[in-house]
Design a protein around this motif. Structure first.
Motif, short mmCIF file in Angstrom:
data_model
loop_
_atom_site.label_atom_id
_atom_site.label_comp_id
_atom_site.label_asym_id
_atom_site.label_seq_id
_atom_site.Cartn_x
_atom_site.Cartn_y
_atom_site.Cartn_z
N THR A 16 -17.82 35.88 21.50
CA THR A 16 -17.08 34.74 22.02
C THR A 16 -16.95 34.81 23.54
O THR A 16 -17.09 33.79 24.22
CB THR A 16 -15.67 34.69 21.39
N ARG A 64 -23.65 33.27 18.72
CA ARG A 64 -22.42 32.51 18.61
C ARG A 64 -21.99 32.50 17.15
O ARG A 64 -22.81 32.53 16.25
CB ARG A 64 -22.59 31.05 19.08
N ARG A 143 -12.84 25.74 24.31
CA ARG A 143 -13.91 25.83 23.31
C ARG A 143 -13.89 24.62 22.39
O ARG A 143 -14.94 24.20 21.89
CB ARG A 143 -13.77 27.11 22.49
#
Length: 150
Positions: A16, A64, A143
């Motif tokens: 992350t 990811r 995000r």
């Protein structure tokens, strides 16, 4: 916390927070953090965590978490979303009807800085974890809400 859970948490954090492009790079970062793991175990961990390779802004493929672990952006750029803080509480103001969805995404996403939320119609109350900065919370929220406080 078990070794596997701890290792999973560290892998999530690394993926992350950083742009990691291959298992060797990830393995070296884990070893630097004194987490001993084999290549085979790391491969299984990545599969179990549902990690994918996706292109970054420069076209390089990086690891990811998949959509089941990290939500897609839920607010488009033309919607105004604000975030203000008081002590360890944040308040997100959005369009009427959006707050529940935003709170759901926050509560179902791993954030290092947020304990949980309470939602109204156009307001989300965020409870921050101790020792987190407002800037860290704002960056994590970007995000899923890229235009927050822009």
């Amino acid at each position: 916390m078990s070794n596997k859970k701890y290792r999973f948490q560290i892998i999530r954090d690394l993926i992350t927070d950083q742009e990691i492009s291959n298992q060797d790079e990830l393995l070296k970062k884990l070893i630097d953090l004194e987490i001993s793991v084999t290549q085979a175990t790391l491969s299984r961990d990545l599969r179990e965590l549902k990690v994918s390779k996706v292109p970054n802004s420069s076209g390089q493929y990086i690891y990811r978490l998949t959509e089941s672990n990290v939500p897609s952006t839920i607010v488009t750029h033309n919607e105004k979303v604000s975030l203000v803080f008081s002590q360890n509480i944040g308040v997100i103001k959005t369009k009427p009807g959006y707050a529940n969805r935003i709170a759901f995404e926050i509560d179902n996403t791993y954030f290092k800085t947020i304990l949980g939320t309470i939602a109204g119609d156009d307001t989300v109350l965020i409870i921050m974890k101790e020792n987190c900065t407002r800037e860290e919370v704002t960056e994590e929220l970007r995000r899923i809400i890229p235009n927050i406080n822009k």
